[in-house]
Design an enzyme around this catalytic site. Structure first.
Site: not given
Ligand code: CAA
Length: 258
Positions: A66, A109, A112, A132
């Site tokens: 998400a 998400g 999911e 999460e």
């Molecule tokens: N939401 C918003 N933005 C996101 C995102 C997310 N879930 N995942 C990645 N992005 C964005 C980053 O912020 C970044 O944006 P900027 O360039 O503006 O900083 C861009 O996408 C590229 O991401 P990274 O620079 O982080 O890329 P990476 O290759 O270094 O890392 C990754 C990749 C390991 C997937 C890392 O992006 C990450 O950990 N993302 C979040 C994963 C996460 O925690 N997901 C769960 C979200 S909560 C949820 O999903 C609730 C639910 O149950 C529905």
């Protein structure tokens, strides 16, 4: 209908293809993406010319979750009043089979959403996880429930409590995905599976999906009876007559409803 900004939509014969396309956020599922996926899949579902749907993302990410930035500042009352994530339930009500094709990250998400698909293929690059817990929350799009049903308590607890990400091999071993394929062949393979399903008689395909899904909602006895009733009902279709006649005549069936 407004032109979608975060997805690509195309039709290939009897297969509808939805590609998550928000590369700057690794396909993070914000509200606009939710609206677009739900609208596109509902339109395909309403079209009897579509016999299967493929849902995929990019090489790097199916979806990284998400949209954290969209949620970060919100309060509990606001989340509750909006019933945040409830909109995804519309996607699970799509009756047409959905083939999920995951390459790269399927996190939070994203994992999911993948689990809402009916047949799930993974590229060898796929990574699944529910991180999460690292954000001070828990899965909110059905992860704790669908993961437990898909892979059992041991692995679901492991993933949901530690946030550990699993690779495609582990996902296949655990029963989360049905096949692992080389990344370069993922879309072709998914289209092939979708075309195979779309070539069957549509009433039997919809009934089959409905029957398997009932197994997650009912007792065994009710589920088996529900299956039997659908089985009986399919004898009202010309495609049942054609399918069984074709078998006896040792030829391929020519289904009407496809
Ligand atoms: N939401 C918003 N933005 C996101 C995102 C997310 N879930 N995942 C990645 N992005 C964005 C980053 O912020 C970044 O944006 P900027 O360039 O503006 O900083 C861009 O996408 C590229 O991401 P990274 O620079 O982080 O890329 P990476 O290759 O270094 O890392 C990754 C990749 C390991 C997937 C890392 O992006 C990450 O950990 N993302 C979040 C994963 C996460 O925690 N997901 C769960 C979200 S909560 C949820 O999903 C609730 C639910 O149950 C529905």
């Amino acid at each position: 209908r407004e032109t979608p900004q975060n997805i690509l939509v195309e039709t290939r014969g009897r297969v509808g293809v939805i590609t998550l396309n928000r590369p700057k956020a690794l396909n993070a599922l914000d509200e606009a993406t939710l609206r677009e996926v739900v609208a596109a899949s509902a339109a395909m579902d309403a079209d009897p010319g579509t016999g299967a749907i493929v849902l995929t993302g990019s090489e790097k990410a199916f979806a990284a979750g998400a949209d954290i930035k969209e949620m970060a500042g919100r309060g509990a009352a606001e989340m509750y009043l909006a019933d945040w994530f409830a909109g995804w339930e519309a996607f699970t009500r799509v009756r047409t089979p959905v083939v999920g094709a995951v390459a790269g990250y399927a996190l939070g998400g994203g994992c999911e959403l993948a689990m809402m698909c009916d047949i799930l293929l993974a590229a060898d690059t796929a990574r699944f996880g529910q991180p999460e817990i690292n954000l001070g929350v828990i899965p909110g799009m059905g992860g704790s429930q669908r993961l437990a049903r898909a892979v059992g308590k041991a692995k679901a607890m492991d993933m949901v409590l530690t946030g550990r990400t699993i690779d495609a091999e582990e996902a296949e071993r655990a029963g989360l995905v049905s096949r692992v394929v080389p990344a370069a062949e993922l879309l072709q393979e998914a289209l092939g599976v979708a075309e195979t399903v779309a070539a069957k008689s549509l009433p039997s395909v919809l009934a089959a999906k409905e029957a398997v899904n009932a197994s997650f909602e009912t007792t065994l006895a009710q589920g088996v009876q529900f299956e039997r009733r659908l089985f009986h009902a399919l004898f009202a279709t010309e495609d049942q007559k054609e399918g069984m006649a074709a078998f006896a005549e040792k030829r391929a069936p020519r289904f009407t409803h496809r």
